[in-house]
Design a protein around this motif. Structure first.
Motif, PDB file in Angstrom:
ATOM      1  N   GLY A 205       0.327  47.404 -70.638  1.00 52.77           N
ATOM      2  CA  GLY A 205       0.999  48.598 -71.156  1.00 52.77           C
ATOM      3  C   GLY A 205       1.680  49.376 -70.043  1.00 52.77           C
ATOM      4  O   GLY A 205       1.793  48.885 -68.917  1.00 52.77           O
ATOM      5  N   ILE A 206       2.110  50.598 -70.383  1.00 54.00           N
ATOM      6  CA  ILE A 206       2.950  51.423 -69.497  1.00 54.00           C
ATOM      7  C   ILE A 206       3.845  50.524 -68.629  1.00 54.00           C
ATOM      8  O   ILE A 206       3.927  50.664 -67.416  1.00 54.00           O
ATOM      9  CB  ILE A 206       2.136  52.442 -68.651  1.00 54.00           C
ATOM     10  CG1 ILE A 206       0.909  51.828 -67.999  1.00 54.00           C
ATOM     11  CG2 ILE A 206       1.761  53.654 -69.468  1.00 54.00           C
ATOM     12  CD1 ILE A 206       0.214  52.775 -67.003  1.00 54.00           C
ATOM     13  N   ARG A 207       4.525  49.621 -69.336  1.00 51.70           N
ATOM     14  CA  ARG A 207       5.295  48.593 -68.632  1.00 51.70           C
ATOM     15  C   ARG A 207       6.550  49.126 -67.971  1.00 51.70           C
ATOM     16  O   ARG A 207       7.095  48.484 -67.071  1.00 51.70           O
ATOM     17  CB  ARG A 207       5.687  47.497 -69.621  1.00 51.70           C
ATOM     18  CG  ARG A 207       4.510  46.677 -70.055  1.00 51.70           C
ATOM     19  CD  ARG A 207       5.001  45.558 -70.924  1.00 51.70           C
ATOM     20  NE  ARG A 207       3.902  44.729 -71.361  1.00 51.70           N
ATOM     21  CZ  ARG A 207       3.977  43.924 -72.412  1.00 51.70           C
ATOM     22  NH1 ARG A 207       5.094  43.861 -73.115  1.00 51.70           N
ATOM     23  NH2 ARG A 207       2.953  43.190 -72.751  1.00 51.70           N
ATOM     24  N   THR A 208       7.032  50.273 -68.438  1.00 51.23           N
ATOM     25  CA  THR A 208       8.237  50.818 -67.804  1.00 51.23           C
ATOM     26  C   THR A 208       7.887  51.526 -66.503  1.00 51.23           C
ATOM     27  O   THR A 208       8.762  52.064 -65.835  1.00 51.23           O
ATOM     28  CB  THR A 208       8.965  51.790 -68.754  1.00 51.23           C
ATOM     29  OG1 THR A 208       8.045  52.821 -69.125  1.00 51.23           O
ATOM     30  CG2 THR A 208       9.469  51.070 -70.004  1.00 51.23           C
ATOM     31  N   SER A 209       6.598  51.549 -66.161  1.00 51.20           N
ATOM     32  CA  SER A 209       6.157  52.061 -64.860  1.00 51.20           C
ATOM     33  C   SER A 209       5.867  50.856 -63.975  1.00 51.20           C
ATOM     34  O   SER A 209       4.908  50.121 -64.209  1.00 51.20           O
ATOM     35  CB  SER A 209       4.879  52.887 -65.038  1.00 51.20           C
ATOM     36  OG  SER A 209       4.322  53.198 -63.786  1.00 51.20           O
ATOM     37  N   PRO A 210       6.700  50.617 -62.966  1.00 50.81           N
ATOM     38  CA  PRO A 210       6.503  49.402 -62.171  1.00 50.81           C
ATOM     39  C   PRO A 210       5.316  49.522 -61.218  1.00 50.81           C
ATOM     40  O   PRO A 210       4.907  50.623 -60.850  1.00 50.81           O
ATOM     41  CB  PRO A 210       7.812  49.282 -61.394  1.00 50.81           C
ATOM     42  CG  PRO A 210       8.341  50.667 -61.307  1.00 50.81           C
ATOM     43  CD  PRO A 210       7.842  51.416 -62.504  1.00 50.81           C
ATOM     44  N   MET A 211       4.766  48.379 -60.825  1.00 47.64           N
ATOM     45  CA  MET A 211       3.572  48.371 -59.965  1.00 47.64           C
ATOM     46  C   MET A 211       3.586  47.116 -59.103  1.00 47.64           C
ATOM     47  O   MET A 211       4.014  46.057 -59.569  1.00 47.64           O
ATOM     48  CB  MET A 211       2.334  48.362 -60.859  1.00 47.64           C
ATOM     49  CG  MET A 211       1.040  48.103 -60.142  1.00 47.64           C
ATOM     50  SD  MET A 211      -0.288  47.762 -61.312  1.00 47.64           S
ATOM     51  CE  MET A 211      -0.897  49.388 -61.608  1.00 47.64           C
ATOM     52  N   SER A 212       3.126  47.234 -57.865  1.00 50.68           N
ATOM     53  CA  SER A 212       2.981  46.036 -57.031  1.00 50.68           C
ATOM     54  C   SER A 212       2.031  46.308 -55.877  1.00 50.68           C
ATOM     55  O   SER A 212       1.424  47.378 -55.796  1.00 50.68           O
ATOM     56  CB  SER A 212       4.342  45.553 -56.511  1.00 50.68           C
ATOM     57  OG  SER A 212       4.907  46.513 -55.662  1.00 50.68           O
ATOM     58  N   GLU A 213       1.943  45.312 -54.991  1.00 51.81           N
ATOM     59  CA  GLU A 213       1.098  45.426 -53.796  1.00 51.81           C
ATOM     60  C   GLU A 213       1.899  45.994 -52.632  1.00 51.81           C
ATOM     61  O   GLU A 213       3.131  45.920 -52.627  1.00 51.81           O
ATOM     62  CB  GLU A 213       0.684  44.024 -53.342  1.00 51.81           C
ATOM     63  CG  GLU A 213      -0.447  43.395 -54.066  1.00 51.81           C
ATOM     64  CD  GLU A 213      -0.721  42.019 -53.452  1.00 51.81           C
ATOM     65  OE1 GLU A 213      -1.839  41.810 -52.985  1.00 51.81           O
ATOM     66  OE2 GLU A 213       0.199  41.183 -53.424  1.00 51.81           O
ATOM     67  N   LEU A 214       1.185  46.457 -51.626  1.00 54.74           N
ATOM     68  CA  LEU A 214       1.789  46.822 -50.341  1.00 54.74           C
ATOM     69  C   LEU A 214       1.047  46.024 -49.272  1.00 54.74           C
ATOM     70  O   LEU A 214      -0.191  46.013 -49.265  1.00 54.74           O
ATOM     71  CB  LEU A 214       1.602  48.310 -50.033  1.00 54.74           C
ATOM     72  CG  LEU A 214       2.168  49.332 -51.012  1.00 54.74           C
ATOM     73  CD1 LEU A 214       1.804  50.744 -50.542  1.00 54.74           C
ATOM     74  CD2 LEU A 214       3.678  49.186 -51.114  1.00 54.74           C
TER      75      LEU A 214
END
Ligand SMILES: Cc1cc2nc3c(=O)[nH]c(=O)nc-3n(C[C@H](O)[C@H](O)[C@H](O)COP(=O)(O)OP(=O)(O)OC[C@H]3O[C@@H](n4cnc5c(N)ncnc54)[C@H](O)[C@@H]3O)c2cc1C
Length: 381
Positions: A205-214
């Motif tokens: 969900g909340i797919r329009t909020s992008p997420m990744s690693e640093l």
């Protein structure tokens, strides 16, 4: 406690609702499907003043108190169905900008906060690591002193906004032998050599909020990148996470109000067995539960805003707000889906998406289990 709003506050609330309804909901089913963040919508929110609500007027902010900020977020949740956008915005406000507003030097505020308020810089906090989630202070990323700067090594994961962010407030250890006394915060620009931003994760969900690693590999930072003092990372984190827990879900009060209104309207017109479904007690009681849950959650949140505005509000209060708002939002979304039957399960209804979006709120900013642990410990259990 007085939660009566001035005419000015009510007019602002209405303006936010109208702005959000008109500007922020376009192509949402498609954008959710494609996990597409809208920088255009982000900039519209900045231009409307939402990114500067609680910050100093001298830096371009609105100088609003916490209660007014919560009211505006509530209005945003009522008018805007893009929970991913609102979550990204909340992470930026409470985990990215708030620690800089509270602990930043005048130079750091000038360099970063202005851009975070005017929309040109997207920020977020990097705390979670592959080996440390709930046990956040056991993090393994290190900063080693090197001449007049610091060298970071390690990685952060599940970082909201990372694929589109310009600035990260990152927590690392400058001395692992000291435990939490070694924790220190740094402000890291996205283009710093040695920092790699991972590929975007695909989420439920909340797919329009992008997420990744640093990933930090010999990532060299100048001394002035440190936020507050060496070893004060826990204090910085506690300040921002408490604000995050107390305010990042403020929009859900508006979301739940909208869900309730739509579910009531549907129950009044949908007929089965020769009568409107709202006449069945199972349905009307579900709607009553939604109503009571909404009003209780709203009051708990307003109480925290009222206390914050007077220099009060403790960790237990923020954790209670986080726990109640997230669990209420999940249940309200499930109830809204139940009232709408099969239609609620269809993407077109935009109800199933809110179930998926709401579930994330049980995890970020500390899981519901962790909020209960905090509340229990404050109860000296
Ligand atoms: C949508 C989303 C956005 C996020 N954004 C960010 C971000 O921007 N920056 C960032 O740093 N992090 C972010 N996170 C990470 C988030 O903070 C962590 O996922 C969260 O703290 C939980 O850590 P974990 O996933 O490692 O779970 P774990 O800590 O491994 O927990 C697994 C399970 O064990 C339970 N558990 C663990 N310890 C205890 C305990 N002591 N008592 C009872 N139960 C316990 C948990 O409640 C959970 O059910 C985000 C997460 C999500 C889902």
């Amino acid at each position: 406690m007085d939660f009566s709003w001035s005419d000015e506050q009510l007019a602002y609330r209405q303006a936010v609702v109208e702005f959000a309804q008109k500007e922020l909901n376009s192509r949402l089913i498609e954008r959710d499907h494609d996990s597409e963040f809208s920088r255009e919508a982000w900039q519209k929110c900045a231009d409307f003043g939402l990114l500067g609500l609680p910050f100093d007027v001298e830096l371009g902010g609105q100088g609003a108190d916490y209660l007014t900020t919560m009211l505006a977020m509530e209005a945003l949740g009522y008018g805007c169905r893009d929970n991913g956008l609102i979550f990204s915005l909340g992470a930026h406000l409470w985990s990215g900008a708030t620690p800089i507003a509270r602990f930043g030097t005048p130079e750091q505020k000038d360099r970063y906060l202005r851009g975070m308020i005017d929309g040109s810089l997207i920020a977020v906090q990097g705390m979670t690591e592959p080996g440390s989630g709930s046990d956040a202070y056991s993090l393994a990323t290190t900063a080693t002193e090197d001449g007049d700067g610091w060298v970071l090594n390690g990685s952060k994961t599940f970082i909201t906004n990372a694929p589109v962010a310009d600035v990260f407030v990152v927590f690392v250890s400058v001395d692992r032998s000291k435990g939490w006394l070694g924790l220190t915060a740094f402000i890291v620009d996205r283009d710093t050599p040695g920092l790699t931003v991972g590929k975007p994760f695909h989420k439920m969900g909340i797919r329009t909020s992008p997420m990744s690693e640093l990933i930090f590999e010999d990532c060299r930072l100048p001394a002035e990148s440190m936020l507050a003092k060496r070893g004060s990372g826990m204090m910085v984190f506690n300040h921002s996470i408490e604000h995050e827990r107390g305010a990042i879900l403020a929009h859900t009060v508006g979301t739940m109000e909208r869900q309730l209104e739509e579910a009531v309207a549907y129950a009044r017109q949908r007929k089965q067995f020769g009568q409107t479904i709202g006449k069945f007690q199972a349905v009307s009681h579900r709607l009553v539960d939604m109503k009571v849950r909404l009003e209780s959650a709203r009051l708990l949140m307003y109480r925290l805003g009222w206390e914050w505005d007077r220099g009060g509000g403790k960790a237990i209060d923020a954790s209670m707000v986080k726990l109640v708002l997230s669990e209420s939002w999940v249940q309200s979304s499930l109830d809204a889906m139940a009232v709408h039957g099969a239609y609620g399960y269809m993407s077109e209804s935009q109800i199933e998406r809110e179930v998926r979006d709401a579930l994330a709120s049980r995890i970020y900013s500390g899981t519901s289990d962790i909020q209960k642990n905090i509340i229990a410990s404050q109860m000296k259990l």
